[in-house]
Design a protein around this motif. Structure first.
Motif, mmCIF file in Angstrom:
data_model
loop_
_atom_site.group_PDB
_atom_site.id
_atom_site.type_symbol
_atom_site.label_atom_id
_atom_site.label_comp_id
_atom_site.label_asym_id
_atom_site.label_seq_id
_atom_site.Cartn_x
_atom_site.Cartn_y
_atom_site.Cartn_z
ATOM 1 N N GLN A 1 41.716 48.104 44.932
ATOM 2 C CA GLN A 1 41.309 46.730 44.689
ATOM 3 C C GLN A 1 41.636 46.363 43.241
ATOM 4 O OE1 GLN A 1 37.124 46.056 45.368
ATOM 5 N NE2 GLN A 1 37.440 43.915 45.918
ATOM 6 N N GLY A 2 42.089 45.152 43.028
ATOM 7 C CA GLY A 2 42.491 44.720 41.694
ATOM 8 C C GLY A 2 41.330 44.420 40.770
ATOM 9 N N GLU B 1 41.579 38.689 39.925
ATOM 10 C CA GLU B 1 41.348 38.121 41.256
ATOM 11 C C GLU B 1 40.693 36.747 41.175
ATOM 12 O OE1 GLU B 1 39.213 40.795 43.795
ATOM 13 O OE2 GLU B 1 40.871 42.225 43.873
ATOM 14 N N GLU B 2 39.679 36.588 40.306
ATOM 15 C CA GLU B 2 39.016 35.292 40.178
ATOM 16 C C GLU B 2 40.004 34.229 39.694
ATOM 17 O OE1 GLU B 2 35.382 32.988 37.860
ATOM 18 O OE2 GLU B 2 35.602 35.140 37.552
ATOM 19 N N ARG C 1 34.508 48.636 42.501
ATOM 20 C CA ARG C 1 35.719 48.169 43.175
ATOM 21 C C ARG C 1 36.146 49.217 44.202
ATOM 22 N NH1 ARG C 1 36.132 43.103 42.448
ATOM 23 N NH2 ARG C 1 38.363 43.035 42.403
ATOM 24 N N ALA D 1 43.259 34.229 39.995
ATOM 25 C CA ALA D 1 44.240 33.957 41.051
ATOM 26 C C ALA D 1 43.659 33.016 42.108
ATOM 27 C CB ALA D 1 44.700 35.261 41.699
ATOM 28 N N GLN D 2 42.376 33.187 42.447
ATOM 29 C CA GLN D 2 41.728 32.292 43.410
ATOM 30 C C GLN D 2 41.675 30.855 42.890
ATOM 31 O OE1 GLN D 2 37.938 34.162 44.037
ATOM 32 N NE2 GLN D 2 38.793 35.771 45.341
#
Length: 180
Positions: free
Chosen positions: A21-22, A27-28, A17, A30-31
Motif C-alpha cells: 500500500q502506498g 494517496e490523499e 499500511r 491523488a484522490q
C-alpha cells in the motif's frame, strides 16, 4: 482542483499500511487530483518542547527522536509535520534514521509492539513564526491551521506526538467516530 473541495480525514494516517500500500499522503493527494510528496528536513535526537514531553509522558530533560518533514502538493508547500517519539521506542530503529520508512511510521510502530490504538487530536489556528512563514510561503497576514495528534497504545502508552502546521486555505477536517 479547487482548494475549497479539499477534505482531509485522519484515519488513513493512524492505521498500519497493508503490504504494498502506498504512502497515505500521496494517496490523499491523488484522490484530490494532485501529487503529494514530502521532503525530510531533519531526523535525530533533540530536547522536546515542554508540551511534547508532557504528551509523551517523559521528563523535560529527556531527549526524543524527531522526524521533521515538509509536505508538498504539486511541489507547493502545504504542511510542516514534526513527529516525536520516546527514545526508549525509537532509538536504533528506522525512526531515528534519515530516509523514508518502508510501510510508514504507524506500521513500524506496530511491528515494534507499539500499535497506536488511542488517538487524540487538537485543532487550532495561530500566527506562524518566521521560519514557518518562509517554509510554507505565507504572507505576513496569513495564519496557519494547527493539528497536534497524540497516538497511544491500548495501555495508554504514548508512542508518537505529531505537530502539524498547515496552510489555511482549502482545509476541512472530518472526524468519524464509532460508538458502541
Amino acid at each position: 482542483m479547487s482548494a475549497t473541495e479539499w477534505l482531509s480525514v485522519s484515519t488513513p494516517y493512524v492505521l498500519p499500511r497493508s503490504e504494498g500500500q502506498g504512502d497515505a499522503w500521496a494517496e490523499e493527494a491523488a484522490q484530490q487530483g494532485g501529487v503529494g510528496t514530502q521532503r525530510l528536513l531533519r531526523v535525530g535526537e533533540l530536547m522536546p518542547a515542554a508540551h511534547v514531553a508532557q504528551a509523551l509522558g517523559i521528563e523535560d530533560d529527556e531527549p526524543v527522536v524527531a522526524r521533521q518533514r515538509l509536505m508538498l502538493l504539486d511541489d507547493r508547500p502545504v504542511e510542516l509535520t514534526y513527529s516525536y517519539y520516546p527514545v526508549s521506542i525509537a532509538r536504533n530503529t528506522a525512526l531515528a534514521e534519515p530516509g523514508k520508512i518502508r510501510g510508514g511510521v504507524v506500521s513500524l510502530l506496530a511491528e515494534l509492539g507499539y500499535r497506536p490504538r488511542r488517538i487524540m487530536e487538537d485543532v487550532y489556528t495561530r500566527q506562524p513564526d518566521d521560519a514557518e512563514r518562509r517554509l510554507l510561503d505565507l504572507s505576513d497576514r496569513e495564519w496557519v491551521l494547527g493539528l497536534t495528534r497524540v497516538s497511544s497504545t491500548d495501555q495508554g502508552c504514548p508512542v508518537e506526538v505529531s505537530v502539524m502546521t498547515m496552510v489555511p486555505w482549502g482545509r476541512r477536517l472530518r472526524y468519524e467516530l464509532l460508538v458502541d
